[in-house]
Write a protein that holds these residues in place. Sequence first.
Motif, mmCIF file in Angstrom:
data_model
loop_
_atom_site.group_PDB
_atom_site.id
_atom_site.type_symbol
_atom_site.label_atom_id
_atom_site.label_comp_id
_atom_site.label_asym_id
_atom_site.label_seq_id
_atom_site.Cartn_x
_atom_site.Cartn_y
_atom_site.Cartn_z
ATOM 1 N N LYS A 143 0.801 -1.239 0.000
ATOM 2 C CA LYS A 143 0.000 0.000 0.000
ATOM 3 C C LYS A 143 0.830 1.284 0.000
ATOM 4 O O LYS A 143 0.285 2.375 0.168
ATOM 5 C CB LYS A 143 -0.947 0.026 1.212
ATOM 6 N N LYS A 144 2.137 1.185 -0.145
ATOM 7 C CA LYS A 144 2.994 2.361 -0.257
ATOM 8 C C LYS A 144 4.057 2.106 -1.329
ATOM 9 O O LYS A 144 4.260 0.971 -1.757
ATOM 10 C CB LYS A 144 3.669 2.691 1.084
ATOM 11 N N ARG A 145 4.745 3.170 -1.712
ATOM 12 C CA ARG A 145 5.807 3.040 -2.710
ATOM 13 C C ARG A 145 7.156 2.744 -2.066
ATOM 14 O O ARG A 145 8.061 2.247 -2.716
ATOM 15 C CB ARG A 145 5.898 4.324 -3.557
ATOM 16 N N THR A 146 7.296 3.092 -0.779
ATOM 17 C CA THR A 146 8.573 2.912 -0.086
ATOM 18 C C THR A 146 8.314 2.442 1.332
ATOM 19 O O THR A 146 7.407 2.926 2.005
ATOM 20 C CB THR A 146 9.373 4.231 -0.040
ATOM 21 N N GLY A 147 9.116 1.495 1.785
ATOM 22 C CA GLY A 147 9.045 1.012 3.150
ATOM 23 C C GLY A 147 10.385 1.199 3.843
ATOM 24 O O GLY A 147 11.250 1.955 3.385
ATOM 25 N N THR A 148 10.587 0.514 4.946
ATOM 26 C CA THR A 148 11.862 0.563 5.673
ATOM 27 C C THR A 148 12.996 0.111 4.766
ATOM 28 O O THR A 148 12.906 -0.917 4.088
ATOM 29 C CB THR A 148 11.798 -0.359 6.910
ATOM 30 N N PHE A 149 14.072 0.885 4.749
ATOM 31 C CA PHE A 149 15.255 0.505 3.971
ATOM 32 C C PHE A 149 16.481 1.064 4.691
ATOM 33 O O PHE A 149 16.849 2.223 4.523
ATOM 34 C CB PHE A 149 15.175 1.043 2.538
ATOM 35 N N ASN A 150 17.093 0.228 5.506
ATOM 36 C CA ASN A 150 18.189 0.657 6.391
ATOM 37 C C ASN A 150 19.552 0.598 5.693
ATOM 38 O O ASN A 150 20.456 -0.112 6.123
ATOM 39 C CB ASN A 150 18.212 -0.235 7.639
ATOM 40 N N ASN A 151 19.698 1.385 4.644
ATOM 41 C CA ASN A 151 20.957 1.337 3.899
ATOM 42 C C ASN A 151 22.033 2.276 4.454
ATOM 43 O O ASN A 151 23.206 2.176 4.072
ATOM 44 C CB ASN A 151 20.717 1.668 2.428
ATOM 45 N N ASP A 152 21.664 3.213 5.351
ATOM 46 C CA ASP A 152 22.629 4.143 5.953
ATOM 47 C C ASP A 152 23.490 4.844 4.909
ATOM 48 O O ASP A 152 24.691 5.063 5.102
ATOM 49 C CB ASP A 152 23.533 3.407 6.953
ATOM 50 N N GLY A 153 22.886 5.190 3.804
ATOM 51 C CA GLY A 153 23.581 5.934 2.760
ATOM 52 C C GLY A 153 24.381 5.085 1.796
ATOM 53 O O GLY A 153 24.942 5.611 0.827
ATOM 54 N N ALA A 154 24.442 3.777 2.043
ATOM 55 C CA ALA A 154 25.197 2.889 1.157
ATOM 56 C C ALA A 154 24.314 2.423 0.001
ATOM 57 O O ALA A 154 23.085 2.398 0.106
ATOM 58 C CB ALA A 154 25.714 1.684 1.933
ATOM 59 N N MET A 155 24.944 2.054 -1.101
ATOM 60 C CA MET A 155 24.209 1.553 -2.267
ATOM 61 C C MET A 155 24.171 0.025 -2.220
ATOM 62 O O MET A 155 25.210 -0.626 -2.121
ATOM 63 C CB MET A 155 24.875 2.017 -3.563
ATOM 64 N N TYR A 156 22.974 -0.532 -2.280
ATOM 65 C CA TYR A 156 22.810 -1.982 -2.309
ATOM 66 C C TYR A 156 22.262 -2.406 -3.667
ATOM 67 O O TYR A 156 21.234 -1.912 -4.111
ATOM 68 C CB TYR A 156 21.848 -2.436 -1.206
ATOM 69 N N HIS A 157 22.955 -3.300 -4.323
ATOM 70 C CA HIS A 157 22.524 -3.795 -5.619
ATOM 71 C C HIS A 157 21.430 -4.843 -5.444
ATOM 72 O O HIS A 157 21.287 -5.451 -4.381
ATOM 73 C CB HIS A 157 23.698 -4.422 -6.363
ATOM 74 N N ASP A 158 20.676 -5.091 -6.515
ATOM 75 C CA ASP A 158 19.666 -6.149 -6.494
ATOM 76 C C ASP A 158 20.289 -7.487 -6.913
ATOM 77 O O ASP A 158 19.658 -8.337 -7.535
ATOM 78 C CB ASP A 158 18.485 -5.788 -7.398
ATOM 79 N N PHE A 159 21.540 -7.662 -6.544
ATOM 80 C CA PHE A 159 22.307 -8.866 -6.854
ATOM 81 C C PHE A 159 23.046 -9.257 -5.582
ATOM 82 O O PHE A 159 23.840 -8.485 -5.062
ATOM 83 C CB PHE A 159 23.297 -8.563 -7.986
ATOM 84 N N ILE A 160 22.733 -10.426 -5.048
ATOM 85 C CA ILE A 160 23.334 -10.881 -3.795
ATOM 86 C C ILE A 160 24.115 -12.152 -4.071
ATOM 87 O O ILE A 160 23.604 -13.078 -4.710
ATOM 88 C CB ILE A 160 22.243 -11.150 -2.741
ATOM 89 N N GLU A 161 25.321 -12.207 -3.571
ATOM 90 C CA GLU A 161 26.202 -13.341 -3.853
ATOM 91 C C GLU A 161 26.656 -13.993 -2.549
ATOM 92 O O GLU A 161 27.215 -13.334 -1.674
ATOM 93 C CB GLU A 161 27.419 -12.856 -4.646
ATOM 94 N N THR A 162 26.361 -15.273 -2.399
ATOM 95 C CA THR A 162 26.809 -16.041 -1.239
ATOM 96 C C THR A 162 27.090 -17.471 -1.691
ATOM 97 O O THR A 162 26.717 -17.877 -2.795
ATOM 98 C CB THR A 162 25.740 -16.105 -0.115
ATOM 99 N N SER A 163 27.686 -18.236 -0.795
ATOM 100 C CA SER A 163 27.792 -19.669 -1.044
ATOM 101 C C SER A 163 26.444 -20.313 -0.752
ATOM 102 O O SER A 163 25.554 -19.686 -0.161
ATOM 103 C CB SER A 163 28.876 -20.278 -0.158
ATOM 104 N N VAL A 164 26.278 -21.559 -1.142
ATOM 105 C CA VAL A 164 25.067 -22.292 -0.778
ATOM 106 C C VAL A 164 25.123 -22.619 0.713
ATOM 107 O O VAL A 164 26.130 -22.376 1.386
ATOM 108 C CB VAL A 164 24.914 -23.582 -1.615
ATOM 109 N N THR A 165 24.049 -23.171 1.243
ATOM 110 C CA THR A 165 23.969 -23.466 2.672
ATOM 111 C C THR A 165 25.068 -24.427 3.099
ATOM 112 O O THR A 165 25.278 -25.467 2.471
ATOM 113 C CB THR A 165 22.598 -24.079 3.007
ATOM 114 N N SER A 166 25.761 -24.085 4.169
ATOM 115 C CA SER A 166 26.872 -24.905 4.652
ATOM 116 C C SER A 166 26.362 -26.155 5.358
ATOM 117 O O SER A 166 25.212 -26.230 5.807
ATOM 118 C CB SER A 166 27.726 -24.094 5.634
#
Length: 242
Positions: A143-166
């Motif tokens: 129901k809104k265009r923007t919600g909580t986004f705790n980036n603290d001024g940093a840029m976060y890409h829509d690409f997340i890279e991790t290993s698979v579950t250990s």
Amino acid sequence: MISINIYNDDCIEVMSRLENGSIDLILTDPPYNLGNFMKNRDTNLGKMRKNFFGDAGWDDMDFKEWEESMNRFFDKSSNVIKTGGSMIIFMSILKVETLIKIAETHGFYYKTTGIWHKTNPMPRNMNIQFVNSTEAWLYFVYKKRTGTFNNDGAMYHDFIETSVTSNGERRYGKHPTQKPEILMSHFIDLLSNPGETILDPFMGSGTTGVAAKKLDRNFIGIEIDECYFKIAKSRINEDKQA
């Protein structure tokens, strides 16, 4: 003092009993409706991994049945989530457009589609095709265009890279589509605040609950499969004692 409540039940039934507007973030990984599709593919995945999701039975709906199940899920989600609350839902990229259309009919504003890249994917069919190393996730705000986004001024890409579950995160048992804790923590940190409430209606082996507990969020988790529920309960209870 944060609260943890987990249910071995159908998510639609449990969500019907939750207080309206009580959830700050829905973070979940529902069935992708790929079971029957994958069984007809030329793949050696079943041979390489005994708990292949295509053989598990819970991802075998036909498309219309799956589409209706997602419609019911978003309907209940729209009741329990707060205005301005966020949702992250993992999904096969083949189903992204369908999911966006369903979500929008229930008041969820579509923000973006992102990618989770696995740095060490299972090398199935590596000699005959590209190795599948990515999964999609969708980001909505209710129901809104923007919600909580705790980036603290940093840029976060829509690409997340991790290993698979250990293996350490699988010590209580294995789930065929288990997500790593660091991945779920990433979204919880950015899209919610300490003391708020996270809901995972398709809890699986409980990764969202483990991450929420460590980050001082309240958690509600729902898992219909008794075996996976027991794994989730053991993992979250261990974190309570940590």
